[in-house]
Every structure is written in C-alpha cells, then in structure tokens.
Design an enzyme around this catalytic site. Sequence first.
Site, PDB file in Angstrom:
ATOM      1  N   CYS A  69       0.870  -1.170   0.000  1.00 36.23           N
ATOM      2  CA  CYS A  69       0.000   0.000   0.000  1.00 36.23           C
ATOM      3  C   CYS A  69       0.911   1.225   0.000  1.00 36.23           C
ATOM      4  O   CYS A  69       1.937   1.218  -0.671  1.00 36.23           O
ATOM      5  CB  CYS A  69      -0.980  -0.025   1.173  1.00 36.23           C
ATOM      6  SG  CYS A  69      -0.229  -0.280   2.797  1.00 36.23           S
ATOM      7  N   THR A  70       0.577   2.281   0.732  1.00 36.03           N
ATOM      8  CA  THR A  70       1.445   3.459   0.744  1.00 36.03           C
ATOM      9  C   THR A  70       2.558   3.327   1.761  1.00 36.03           C
ATOM     10  O   THR A  70       3.725   3.563   1.460  1.00 36.03           O
ATOM     11  CB  THR A  70       0.619   4.730   1.010  1.00 36.03           C
ATOM     12  OG1 THR A  70      -0.166   5.018  -0.149  1.00 36.03           O
ATOM     13  CG2 THR A  70       1.521   5.926   1.283  1.00 36.03           C
TER      14      THR A  70
END
Length: 209
Positions: A108-109
């Site tokens: 994800c981030t």
Amino acid sequence: LADLTPDDLERFSTLGLRSVIDLRDDDERERKPNRLPDRAAISQHAIGFLPRGAHHLLTSLGPTSTAEAVHHSLTEYYGQFAIAHAQNYARMFEILLRSDTLPALIHCTSGKDRTGFGIALLLSALGVERDEVFADYLHSNRAPRDLRFMVRKDVPHETVRALMGVRADYLEAAFAAIDTHWSCFDHFLVEALGINEARRQQLREQLLV
C-alpha cells in the site's frame, strides 16, 4: 515502488515476481505510480481503498495534534478494516489463489496498515499462531516509511512518528471486530472472504514450505 532507483529495479527484476497487489486507492496510485522493470512480465492488481477515517485523520493533523490522538484514530479505523473493506481483502485472496499469480508482492502506501492487516489475515488463514502473526506485523517498526509527505509541514515530529509506526493494539482492534461481528476468525474467513477449508488447504499447498 514509485521510488525505486535503477539499482533497485535491477534487484527487483531478480525476484521472479509475477504479480503486484496494490492496496492503494486511485488517487494514491496516480500520485505515485508503481515503477517496475520494463522487461518484467508482472501483472498489477489495483484492488485498493482508503481506510474509513484515514482521510479525516490526515487532513485534520496540525501543529497541536498529538501522538495519542493519532493512536486513537488508527485504533478506530483498524476496527473497520474487516467490516468496511472485507470485499477488498476477499479479492486479495482470490488473486493469491490463482495458479499464475505467485510469487506476489502486496503493498500500500506505508506498507503497515492495509498491507499489515492483509498479511495478518493471510498468515492466520495459513494457520500461523497468533503471537507469530503479531510479531510479524510489528516488524514494520524496524524500518518505518517517512510519511511526512502526506501531512502538513507544521505537524509535530512525534505526531508524524506515531503515524509511521504500528502497535499491537491496532491489530488487536481489527481481530476484536472480527470476533464481535462473526463470532470467530474461521467464520469470518468463510462468510466475509469466501475462504472455506478447501481453499485454505489450497493456500497452504501454494504458500507453505
């Protein structure tokens, strides 16, 4: 993956990956698209979401925001992962069950919240003991990603550090929500994620050594 250097890309290309499962939402992917080796035949699966409450948390942080407030917010939205975003994790499992998917990378981030919970689900489905699942999850604190680019510049350093880390009580909140809504993890796997015993066995055969 957006920040891979040429040397990183060379190392990345040796991993033999066949899939990248991206748990970021559309805006995150547009701001920082994955950078992959040109010659690599890697399928990208954009199945992501922004956790419920995350946008409010990030936009509300300012010079008076405290680390404790961040901890409280993260605990709250971990409690929503299984309830609000079960369909995203169901898709993650569907992809991992395909014969042409592995090896796969999930991200994800920051690699600690959406991905952290997703990996905790996967390890639990494989039969890994809960204390080992938590130990694996807490490894994110060894090398936290610098998330200052996501908040205002006047947010206190300790508050940003709280945003970058993980705590056992975050994951505990997620599993507690599962127990509350589905009575137990096994029911959640079947009813919310579509992972019955036959599919769990298939995961074991594909992922365990």
